[in-house]
Scaffold this motif. Structure first.
Motif, PDB file in Angstrom:
ATOM      1  N   ALA A 169       0.858  -1.187   0.000  1.00  0.00           N
ATOM      2  CA  ALA A 169       0.000   0.000   0.000  1.00  0.00           C
ATOM      3  C   ALA A 169       0.894   1.237   0.000  1.00  0.00           C
ATOM      4  O   ALA A 169       2.055   1.166   0.387  1.00  0.00           O
ATOM      5  CB  ALA A 169      -0.896  -0.017   1.226  1.00  0.00           C
ATOM      6  N   ASN A 195      -4.398   0.991  -1.092  1.00  0.00           N
ATOM      7  CA  ASN A 195      -4.100  -0.233  -1.846  1.00  0.00           C
ATOM      8  C   ASN A 195      -4.205  -0.023  -3.350  1.00  0.00           C
ATOM      9  O   ASN A 195      -3.403  -0.555  -4.123  1.00  0.00           O
ATOM     10  CB  ASN A 195      -5.026  -1.363  -1.395  1.00  0.00           C
ATOM     11  CG  ASN A 195      -4.717  -1.787   0.024  1.00  0.00           C
ATOM     12  OD1 ASN A 195      -5.334  -1.307   0.964  1.00  0.00           O
ATOM     13  ND2 ASN A 195      -3.710  -2.628   0.199  1.00  0.00           N
ATOM     14  N   ASP A 249       3.471  -1.420   4.773  1.00  0.00           N
ATOM     15  CA  ASP A 249       2.173  -0.752   4.864  1.00  0.00           C
ATOM     16  C   ASP A 249       2.153   0.307   5.969  1.00  0.00           C
ATOM     17  O   ASP A 249       1.346   1.219   5.934  1.00  0.00           O
ATOM     18  CB  ASP A 249       1.073  -1.774   5.146  1.00  0.00           C
ATOM     19  CG  ASP A 249       0.759  -2.582   3.902  1.00  0.00           C
ATOM     20  OD1 ASP A 249       1.261  -2.209   2.831  1.00  0.00           O
ATOM     21  OD2 ASP A 249       0.028  -3.570   4.013  1.00  0.00           O
ATOM     22  N   PRO A 271      -3.805   0.664   6.510  1.00  0.00           N
ATOM     23  CA  PRO A 271      -4.957   0.818   5.632  1.00  0.00           C
ATOM     24  C   PRO A 271      -6.094  -0.120   6.013  1.00  0.00           C
ATOM     25  O   PRO A 271      -5.873  -1.163   6.635  1.00  0.00           O
ATOM     26  CB  PRO A 271      -4.399   0.458   4.257  1.00  0.00           C
ATOM     27  CG  PRO A 271      -3.105  -0.195   4.483  1.00  0.00           C
ATOM     28  CD  PRO A 271      -2.628   0.166   5.826  1.00  0.00           C
TER      29      PRO A 271
END
Lengths: 253, 193
Positions: A56, B38, B119, B125
Motif C-alpha cells: 500500500a 491499496n 504498509d 490501511p
C-alpha cells in the motif's frame, strides 16, 4: 463441468487479455453457462485480490476534493482552432471510407438491439459489440471479422432470429438461432457458407435446436473459407447433406 | 451458483457505494480513504511513476463517483469493482504511452520474489487484514505461478508477450496463471469461511 481450456479462456477474459472479438464470443458462451459465470465471478475476485499483493502507498489526500470539484464543473464546449480540425477531418474521412467498405455496422446495430433483449449482462455485451464496431472501422479487423444477421426466406421463419459471428482469420464462427418453429421429425438444420471461390456452398455443420426453438453452435467449415460472402441455413435430412438439397429458410451477408 | 450478498467489511464498502450513488460526497471521501492506499499501491506498481499512478487513481475514482449506481453488490464485491476500474485505466495508460518495454523490465526484476511490505508507512490501511491474507495466499502458489500471475496482472503485456519474456510456451503461461488463481481462490475461500 468446465474444462481447462474454457477455464483458460475465462481467466484470459477476466484479466482483459482477450481481443474484443474473442471477448464477444466468450460473452455469448458466458450468457448461456451458469457454471462458467460462477467461475468468472470467482476468478474476478481472485484476480482483484492480486492488487493487495502490492505494498500500500500514501495516496494524495486532496484527490477526493479534486474529483468532486471536477464533477461539479459544467462541461464547456472547447474552442476548436483550424489546426485542431485537421486530425478530426482525417478521422472523419477514415470513418466514411470504412462505412463504404462494409455494411457490417448497420448489422451490428441490429445485433445490439437483439442483445438488449437478452437477460444476462446486456450492458457489458453491448459495450463489447461497440468495441467490435470500433475494430471494424479499422481495415485489419474488417478483413477478418464478420457479424451477419440472417433474414427469413420463408414465411414460417419470419420470426426467427439468426446471427452469425465469423472470424475469417481463425476459420471459426458462432451461430445463434432463436424463435425457430418446430422441425419435422427426421430433419435437421444445416448451416452453409457461400464462398465465391467454390462452386458449391461449404457445409458448416448440422444445427440442432432445443424444444424452445433455440440453438447455438460453434462451427468450423469443412473447407477453408477465403471469402464468406453469404451464410445460409437449409432444412436437410437428419444428419445433414454434403451439398444443400433442402429449402433455404434463412440467409444473409 | 449466485454470488453471495456482501457481508462484514465488504458490506461497509457496498453501503458507501450505495451512498455515493445518492450523491453523498462524505461517503465518497470515506470510500476513497478506505481503498485508495491499496489502489494507489497497485497503480504505482503498474505505472512505476507517481504522477501517472496519481492520474490513473484520479480517473478511476472519478469514474466510481459517476457510475456508483452501476455497482451491483450481489455480482461482486466492492474491492473487485474498484480494482478492476483502476487497473483498466492503468492498462489503457500503459498502452497509450507505449512504455511496456521499460515497465516490463522493471516488473520482471521485481517479480523474482515478493516485495518487502511497508504498509506502516501509510498508516494501517482499511484493507490491511485482507492484504495480509492475500500475501499468505500467494505463498501457497509456486514461484513460477506467482511470477506469471503478477506479470499478467500488473503489466500491460499480452499472454504472448509474457510467454516471450519468460521464454516459456504460451500454454504453460496460461496454465500457470490459471492454476495460481484457482489455488488462491481455494485458500481465500477457506480463510474467509
Amino acid at each position: 463441468m468446465i474444462d481447462e481450456a474454457l477455464e483458460d479462456d475465462a481467466v484470459c477474459y477476466v484479466l482483459g487479455k482477450m481481443s474484443s472479438a474473442d471477448a464477444a464470443m466468450f460473452e455469448i458462451a458466458l450468457s448461456e453457462n451458469a457454471e462458467l459465470r460462477a467461475f468468472v465471478a470467482e476468478m474476478n475476485n481472485s484476480v482483484a485480490s492480486i492488487a493487495l499483493a502490492a505494498p500500500a502507498a500514501v495516496p494524495p489526500r486532496d484527490l477526493p476534493a479534486r474529483v468532486l470539484e471536477g464533477a461539479r464543473k459544467p462541461v464547456k464546449p472547447a474552442k476548436v482552432s483550424r489546426v485542431q480540425w485537421l486530425p478530426w477531418a482525417l478521422a472523419a474521412c477514415l470513418a466514411v471510407t470504412c462505412a463504404v467498405i462494409g455494411i457490417q455496422i448497420p448489422l451490428l446495430h441490429s445485433e445490439m438491439e437483439m442483445l438488449r433483449e437478452t437477460n444476462y449482462n446486456s450492458g457489458l455485451r453491448i459495450t463489447l459489440l461497440e468495441s467490435i464496431q470500433q475494430e471494424l472501422n479499422e481495415k485489419d479487423a474488417l478483413a477478418t471479422m464478420r457479424i451477419a444477421t440472417l433474414a427469413s426466406q420463408v414465411d414460417a421463419y419470419s420470426k426467427a432470429i439468426a446471427v452469425v459471428v465469423w472470424d475469417g482469420e481463425r476459420q471459426r464462427g458462432i451461430l445463434k438461432l432463436s424463435n425457430l418453429p418446430p422441425l419435422e421429425t427426421g430433419k435437421d438444420y444445416q448451416l452453409w457458407v457461400i464462398d465465391p471461390s467454390y462452386s458449391h456452398p461449404v457445409s458448416a455443420g448440422v444445427i440442432t435446436a432445443n424444444a424452445e426453438g433455440m440453438a447455438r453452435a460453434d462451427f468450423h467449415p469443412t473447407t477453408k473459407i477465403l471469402e464468406a460472402a453469404q451464410f445460409a441455413i437449409t432444412i436437410e435430412s437428419e444428419g445433414g447433406s454434403p451439398t444443400p438439397k433442402g429449402k433455404i429458410i434463412l440467409a444473409g451477408t | 451458483m449466485t454470488p453471495a450478498a456482501p457481508t462484514g467489511e465488504y458490506l461497509v464498502e457496498a453501503r458507501l457505494i450505495s451512498e455515493m450513488a445518492n450523491g453523498n460526497e462524505a461517503a465518497f471521501t470515506a470510500f476513497y480513504h478506505r481503498l485508495a492506499p491499496n489502489l494507489y499501491g497497485m497503480a504505482l506498481r503498474m505505472m512505476h511513476d507517481a504522477k501517472e499512478a496519481e492520474d490513473v487513481l484520479q480517473e478511476g475514482f472519478a469514474y466510481m463517483w459517476r457510475k456508483a449506481d452501476r455497482f451491483d453488490p450481489v455480482r461482486g464485491n466492492a474491492l473487485t469493482w474498484a480494482v478492476m476500474i483502476v487497473r483498466h485505466r492503468a492498462i489503457d495508460q500503459l498502452r497509450v504511452r507505449q512504455r511496456q518495454e521499460k515497465v516490463t523490465e522493471r516488473v520482471i526484476e521485481e517479480t523474482g520474489g515478493m516485495e518487502p511490505i511497508d504498509d506502516e508507512s501509510c498508516g494501517k490501511p482499511a484493507l490491511h487484514e485482507r492484504a495480509l491474507l492475500v500475501r499468505a495466499a500467494m505463498k501457497h502458489v509456486s514461484p513460477e505461478q506467482q511470477q506469471a500471475m503478477e506479470l499478467a496482472f500488473f503489466s500491460g503485456l499480452t499472454y504472448d508477450e509474457i510467454a516471450k519474456r519468460l521464454a516459456t510456451p504460451l500454454s504453460t503461461v496460461k496454465a500457470r496463471v490459471r492454476r495460481g488463481l484457482v489455488k488462491m481462490r481455494g485458500f481465500l475461500k477457506e480463510e474467509l469461511a
